[in-house]
Scaffold this active site. Structure first.
Site, mmCIF file in Angstrom:
data_model
loop_
_atom_site.group_PDB
_atom_site.id
_atom_site.type_symbol
_atom_site.label_atom_id
_atom_site.label_comp_id
_atom_site.label_asym_id
_atom_site.label_seq_id
_atom_site.Cartn_x
_atom_site.Cartn_y
_atom_site.Cartn_z
ATOM 1 N N ASP A 4 -2.516 -5.999 59.304
ATOM 2 C CA ASP A 4 -1.345 -5.268 58.823
ATOM 3 C C ASP A 4 -1.728 -4.268 57.737
ATOM 4 O O ASP A 4 -2.757 -4.403 57.064
ATOM 5 C CB ASP A 4 -0.270 -6.229 58.318
ATOM 6 C CG ASP A 4 -0.767 -7.145 57.196
ATOM 7 O OD1 ASP A 4 -1.865 -7.705 57.340
ATOM 8 O OD2 ASP A 4 -0.053 -7.289 56.188
ATOM 9 N N ASP A 63 -8.203 -0.445 53.616
ATOM 10 C CA ASP A 63 -7.578 -1.762 53.471
ATOM 11 C C ASP A 63 -6.803 -2.129 54.730
ATOM 12 O O ASP A 63 -5.608 -1.877 54.810
ATOM 13 C CB ASP A 63 -6.649 -1.734 52.256
ATOM 14 C CG ASP A 63 -6.014 -3.071 51.950
ATOM 15 O OD1 ASP A 63 -6.523 -4.104 52.403
ATOM 16 O OD2 ASP A 63 -4.989 -3.079 51.246
ATOM 17 N N GLU A 71 -0.860 -10.175 55.769
ATOM 18 C CA GLU A 71 -1.594 -10.414 54.529
ATOM 19 C C GLU A 71 -0.913 -9.692 53.373
ATOM 20 O O GLU A 71 -0.859 -10.218 52.254
ATOM 21 C CB GLU A 71 -3.044 -9.938 54.679
ATOM 22 C CG GLU A 71 -3.961 -10.298 53.517
ATOM 23 C CD GLU A 71 -3.984 -9.263 52.396
ATOM 24 O OE1 GLU A 71 -4.573 -9.561 51.340
ATOM 25 O OE2 GLU A 71 -3.401 -8.161 52.562
ATOM 26 N N GLU A 72 -0.393 -8.491 53.644
ATOM 27 C CA GLU A 72 0.234 -7.704 52.592
ATOM 28 C C GLU A 72 1.548 -8.317 52.109
ATOM 29 O O GLU A 72 2.101 -7.878 51.104
ATOM 30 C CB GLU A 72 0.491 -6.270 53.090
ATOM 31 C CG GLU A 72 -0.759 -5.504 53.499
ATOM 32 C CD GLU A 72 -1.668 -5.135 52.328
ATOM 33 O OE1 GLU A 72 -1.330 -5.487 51.174
ATOM 34 O OE2 GLU A 72 -2.707 -4.508 52.559
#
Length: 386
Positions: free
Chosen positions: A75, A105, A137-138
């Site tokens: 993500d 990222d 993850e974010e």
């Protein structure tokens, strides 16, 4: 096509999927699964509840313990409101930089890891190489947990390398995190008789005053030796958004804000959680002496364990051998390395790119860092051949 060119091809495909956390990532995961299948590698998809997102893991090499996990997330953060010089979902090379959302990222590392998996499969490694590709993850590094638990079916790897951007430095520790959504429910009356109502904003301000007091006390205290290696060397408490109220002459009926903690290794997250809940209970009790309908609701959004530096950690030893980096590095942001470590894996963070570029307009990964990341993984595959 060279191995590095393969990694570049994979990067361009990954970036082309706008896998912003608020939406689905299934098209990206399905492409990775299908492309790996074309290379003779079987991947396991781990669907999320609701079926709109998924994680993926795969293994090449013999079915024996002692291998290495390469961990990344699929993500990315939104591009809304950002002024990009080119299409954020197309990799554009300019002046030795690869621009695109997620190049730094962390789709750059993801692409390199996928290409390394193919290389290891072709070479016939003696210890397995595993790929772990998560989602969300974010949003707090918790969606990876079912994937990590499902990977227990594989032989236990001796090391996990989480490829968040560290400029290929070996990061052995990071802060943990906890986040809460707070809804203060007041009672509306005309502000001329405010004492008969409960102003949710003013009551919420008591909690925010507590936030400031905790930061001031932590900053003034002498940090423990482990905490002293971090910047800042204390557990921070933060609120970044707040909303509430109907009109200036009405006591606010509602106030909403977030409270998050970045906990240094060595501090007990549960102790911070209890302190926060104790303060919430204190403020709520005061509110209800005025109006019993008033109250405070706290939603726990996520809890991320810290990555604690290990003594004689296998992941650290391996990463240092491959990079030659013997300095000590810790960071204040969180990663999925903490989730692996708390479940028994030895883990470090080491990947290409500068974290300062993450989440920015015109996010980029330098070509030099992309190449350095590949050199690192190429050496890793050679190590697994021995």
């Amino acid at each position: 096509m060279s191995d590095l060119a393969t990694a570049r091809f994979v990067l361009e495909r990954l970036v082309s999927f706008p896998s912003v956390s608020r939406g689905s990532n299934l098209d990206l995961i399905e492409w990775v699964r299908d492309w790996l299948q074309e290379q003779g590698i079987t991947a396991t998809v781990v669907p999320a509840p609701g079926g709109q997102k998924a994680s993926l893991f795969a293994q090449v090499g013999p079915n024996v313990p002692g291998g290495v996990v390469l961990s990344g997330h699929s993500d990315v953060v939104p591009v809304d409101g950002q002024d990009w010089s080119s299409d954020p979902f197309t990799v554009v090379e300019r002046d030795g930089r690869l621009y695109g959302r997620g190049t730094c990222d962390m789709k750059g590392f993801d692409a390199l890891a996928i290409a390394a998996l193919v290389l290891a499969h072709r070479r016939g490694v003696k210890r397995p190489l595993q790929l772990a590709l998560s989602h969300d993850e974010e949003l707090g590094c918790i969606a990876c947990i079912p994937m990590i638990e499902a990977m227990a079916a594989l032989p236990r790897a001796s090391a996990v390398i989480v490829g968040e951007p560290t400029m290929m430095k070996v990061v052995t520790g990071h802060k943990g995190g906890m986040a809460y959504g707070v809804h203060v429910k007041g009672y509306e009356v005309h502000s001329s008789i405010m004492h008969e109502g409960v102003n949710a904003i003013l009551e919420g301000a008591k909690l925010l005053t507590w936030v400031n007091e905790q930061n001031a006390a932590s900053r003034a205290a002498t940090p423990a030796p482990l905490a002293a290696t971090f910047y800042p060397p204390w557990t921070t408490v933060h609120t970044g958004q707040i909303s509430g109220g109907t009109a200036h002459n009405i006591t606010a009926g509602d106030c909403e804000f977030g409270v998050d903690f970045r906990v240094v290794p060595g501090d007990e997250p549960e102790q911070w959680r209890q302190k926060f809940y104790d303060k919430v209970a204190e403020v709520e009790a005061e509110m209800r002496t005025v109006r019993p309908e008033a109250g405070i609701t706290v939603e726990e959004r996520f809890a991320l364990p810290p990555l604690t530096p290990e003594t004689d950690g296998a992941a650290e030893a391996l990463a240092r051998k491959l990079t030659g980096d013997n300095a000590r590095h810790v960071v204040s942001y969180g990663t999925e390395a903490g989730q692996f470590q708390v479940r028994g894996w030895s883990a470090v963070v080491c990947g290409p790119g500068d974290i300062a570029q993450a989440h920015q307009a015109d996010e980029y990964l330098s070509v030099a860092q992309f190449q350095a990341g590949w050199a690192f993984l190429e050496q890793l595959v050679k190590d697994l051949e021995r």
